[in-house]
Design a protein around this motif. Structure first.
Motif, short mmCIF file in Angstrom:
data_model
loop_
_atom_site.label_atom_id
_atom_site.label_comp_id
_atom_site.label_asym_id
_atom_site.label_seq_id
_atom_site.Cartn_x
_atom_site.Cartn_y
_atom_site.Cartn_z
N GLN A 49 -6.70 6.90 12.12
CA GLN A 49 -7.87 6.03 12.20
C GLN A 49 -7.99 5.10 10.99
O GLN A 49 -8.93 4.31 10.91
CB GLN A 49 -9.14 6.88 12.31
N ALA A 50 -7.05 5.16 10.08
CA ALA A 50 -7.13 4.34 8.88
C ALA A 50 -7.07 2.84 9.19
O ALA A 50 -7.53 2.03 8.41
CB ALA A 50 -5.99 4.70 7.92
N LYS A 51 -6.50 2.47 10.36
CA LYS A 51 -6.39 1.07 10.72
C LYS A 51 -7.75 0.42 10.91
O LYS A 51 -7.85 -0.79 10.92
CB LYS A 51 -5.55 0.92 11.99
N ARG A 52 -8.79 1.22 11.05
CA ARG A 52 -10.12 0.68 11.29
C ARG A 52 -10.89 0.41 10.01
O ARG A 52 -12.00 -0.12 10.06
CB ARG A 52 -10.92 1.63 12.17
N GLY A 53 -10.34 0.78 8.86
CA GLY A 53 -11.14 0.64 7.65
C GLY A 53 -10.34 0.54 6.38
O GLY A 53 -9.17 0.15 6.37
N LEU A 54 -11.03 0.88 5.28
CA LEU A 54 -10.43 0.91 3.95
C LEU A 54 -9.93 2.33 3.71
O LEU A 54 -10.72 3.28 3.75
CB LEU A 54 -11.48 0.52 2.92
N ALA A 55 -8.63 2.48 3.49
CA ALA A 55 -8.05 3.82 3.41
C ALA A 55 -7.18 3.98 2.18
O ALA A 55 -6.47 3.07 1.77
CB ALA A 55 -7.22 4.11 4.67
N VAL A 114 -3.17 2.10 -0.92
CA VAL A 114 -4.49 1.70 -0.42
C VAL A 114 -4.25 0.62 0.61
O VAL A 114 -3.49 -0.32 0.38
CB VAL A 114 -5.38 1.16 -1.56
N SER A 115 -4.90 0.75 1.77
CA SER A 115 -4.72 -0.22 2.84
C SER A 115 -6.07 -0.70 3.36
O SER A 115 -7.09 0.00 3.25
CB SER A 115 -3.91 0.37 3.99
N LEU A 116 -6.07 -1.89 3.94
CA LEU A 116 -7.27 -2.47 4.53
C LEU A 116 -6.92 -2.89 5.95
O LEU A 116 -6.04 -3.73 6.15
CB LEU A 116 -7.74 -3.67 3.71
N GLY A 117 -7.59 -2.29 6.92
CA GLY A 117 -7.28 -2.58 8.31
C GLY A 117 -5.86 -2.23 8.70
O GLY A 117 -5.26 -2.86 9.57
N GLY A 118 -5.31 -1.22 8.05
CA GLY A 118 -3.96 -0.77 8.35
C GLY A 118 -2.86 -1.50 7.58
O GLY A 118 -1.70 -1.14 7.69
N THR A 119 -3.22 -2.52 6.79
CA THR A 119 -2.23 -3.28 6.02
C THR A 119 -2.28 -2.86 4.56
O THR A 119 -3.33 -2.97 3.93
CB THR A 119 -2.51 -4.79 6.12
N PRO A 120 -1.16 -2.38 3.99
CA PRO A 120 -1.15 -1.98 2.58
C PRO A 120 -1.52 -3.14 1.66
O PRO A 120 -1.17 -4.29 1.93
CB PRO A 120 0.30 -1.53 2.35
N MET A 121 -2.23 -2.81 0.58
CA MET A 121 -2.63 -3.82 -0.40
C MET A 121 -1.97 -3.55 -1.74
O MET A 121 -1.67 -2.40 -2.06
CB MET A 121 -4.15 -3.79 -0.60
N PRO A 122 -1.75 -4.59 -2.55
CA PRO A 122 -1.28 -4.37 -3.93
C PRO A 122 -2.28 -3.51 -4.69
O PRO A 122 -3.49 -3.53 -4.41
CB PRO A 122 -1.22 -5.78 -4.51
N ALA A 123 -1.80 -2.75 -5.66
CA ALA A 123 -2.67 -1.86 -6.42
C ALA A 123 -3.67 -2.63 -7.27
O ALA A 123 -4.81 -2.21 -7.44
CB ALA A 123 -1.84 -0.93 -7.30
N SER A 124 -3.26 -3.79 -7.80
CA SER A 124 -4.11 -4.57 -8.69
C SER A 124 -4.97 -5.56 -7.91
O SER A 124 -4.48 -6.27 -7.02
CB SER A 124 -3.27 -5.35 -9.70
N VAL A 125 -6.25 -5.63 -8.24
CA VAL A 125 -7.16 -6.55 -7.57
C VAL A 125 -6.72 -7.99 -7.75
O VAL A 125 -6.94 -8.84 -6.87
CB VAL A 125 -8.60 -6.34 -8.10
N ARG A 126 -6.06 -8.31 -8.86
CA ARG A 126 -5.63 -9.68 -9.12
C ARG A 126 -4.56 -10.15 -8.15
O ARG A 126 -4.38 -11.36 -7.96
CB ARG A 126 -5.10 -9.81 -10.56
N ARG A 127 -3.86 -9.21 -7.52
CA ARG A 127 -2.78 -9.57 -6.60
C ARG A 127 -3.21 -9.46 -5.14
O ARG A 127 -2.39 -9.66 -4.24
CB ARG A 127 -1.57 -8.67 -6.86
#
Length: 263
Positions: A49-55, A114-127
């Motif tokens: 269910q992580a694809k639905r949110g911030l995971a 950390v992923s948002l809507g199922g898409t992995p995000m960079p660890a740093s907020v700047r990226r």
């Protein structure tokens, strides 16, 4: 989130809701650097269910090096769904703040994603890019240290509007007045400096600043710890209303087991 969904981790590895239903098996509670459970983390959900949110998955954070290294978080999993309100409760030093900072991209991890809507995000907020930065906002713990003392309240509220919107100067000024009204502060507070505000007023300004970007996920770090009962109630009602009316997901870190997060 309904009362039945607000689950509490128990020492035996089971979950119990505020209702009278019997305990049932659930994923193991996240652990801190000493192997103690973060009690409770209500947002843990199945990975599917992580694809639905911030995971966050398998989050491990360590500070120091060698024999002086301490693990603040050890393989923590957590998911925050749209429109959901959850509390992350635990004693000081259990990794609550670190977890929020990982989600927002202010603390890097030794392991995990950390992923948002199922898409992995960079660890740093700047990226992460402007849109992802806009969607995930953190309200920090200390309202007395957060505002820049050299900037007026209006300037503090205008900055995220400049970064994340295409509003004209006049419309930004109107929006600042709207944000102050939202947190029940007079419009003329825009000309005041942080030193002219009480702790509760500064906390309201911090909330207004976070809401300026119309975030999808609002992470609140001990935001009522320095406030009186009446102000605490008012702020929590404001955040719960935001969650219900706009579908904003709300995660509240606290050590107060009696703090009411869900209606």
């Amino acid at each position: 989130m309904t009362p039945e969904q607000s689950l509490r981790h128990l020492p035996n590895g089971h979950c119990r809701s505020p209702s009278s239903r019997p305990a049932e098996p659930c994923p193991a509670a996240p652990r801190d650097g000493q192997g103690k459970a973060l009690d409770p983390i209500a947002a843990t959900r199945p990975t599917a269910q992580a694809k639905r949110g911030l995971a966050a998955r398998g989050i491990t954070v360590a500070f120091g090096s060698g024999k002086h290294q301490t693990r603040a978080l050890d393989t923590v999993d957590v998911t925050l769904h749209p429109g959901e309100a959850v509390a992350i409760v635990g004693p000081s030093g259990s990794g609550k703040t670190t977890l929020l900072r990982v989600l927002v991209g202010l603390t890097t991890t030794a392991a995990g994603t950390v992923s948002l809507g199922g898409t992995p995000m960079p660890a740093s907020v700047r990226r992460r890019g402007r849109d992802r930065q806009r969607r995930i906002q953190l309200i920090p713990q200390n309202p007395l240290a957060t505002p820049n003392p050299s900037r007026t309240v209006g300037a503090a509220l205008e900055r995220p509007l400049k970064l994340h919107t295409a509003l004209s100067r006049e419309r930004r000024r109107q929006r600042i007045a709207e944000l102050l009204d939202l947190v029940e502060l007079p419009a003329d507070f825009a000309t005041r400096y942080p030193t002219e505000l009480s702790g509760g007023q500064r906390q309201r300004v911090a909330i207004a600043r976070a809401l300026a970007t119309e975030p999808d996920y609002l992470l609140c770090d001990e935001i009522t710890s320095a406030l009186g009962p009446a102000t605490t109630t008012a702020i929590m009602e404001l955040l719960r209303s935001r969650c219900a009316d706009h579908g904003t997901a709300l995660a509240v870190v606290t050590h107060e087991h009696r703090l009411r997060v869900v209606p």
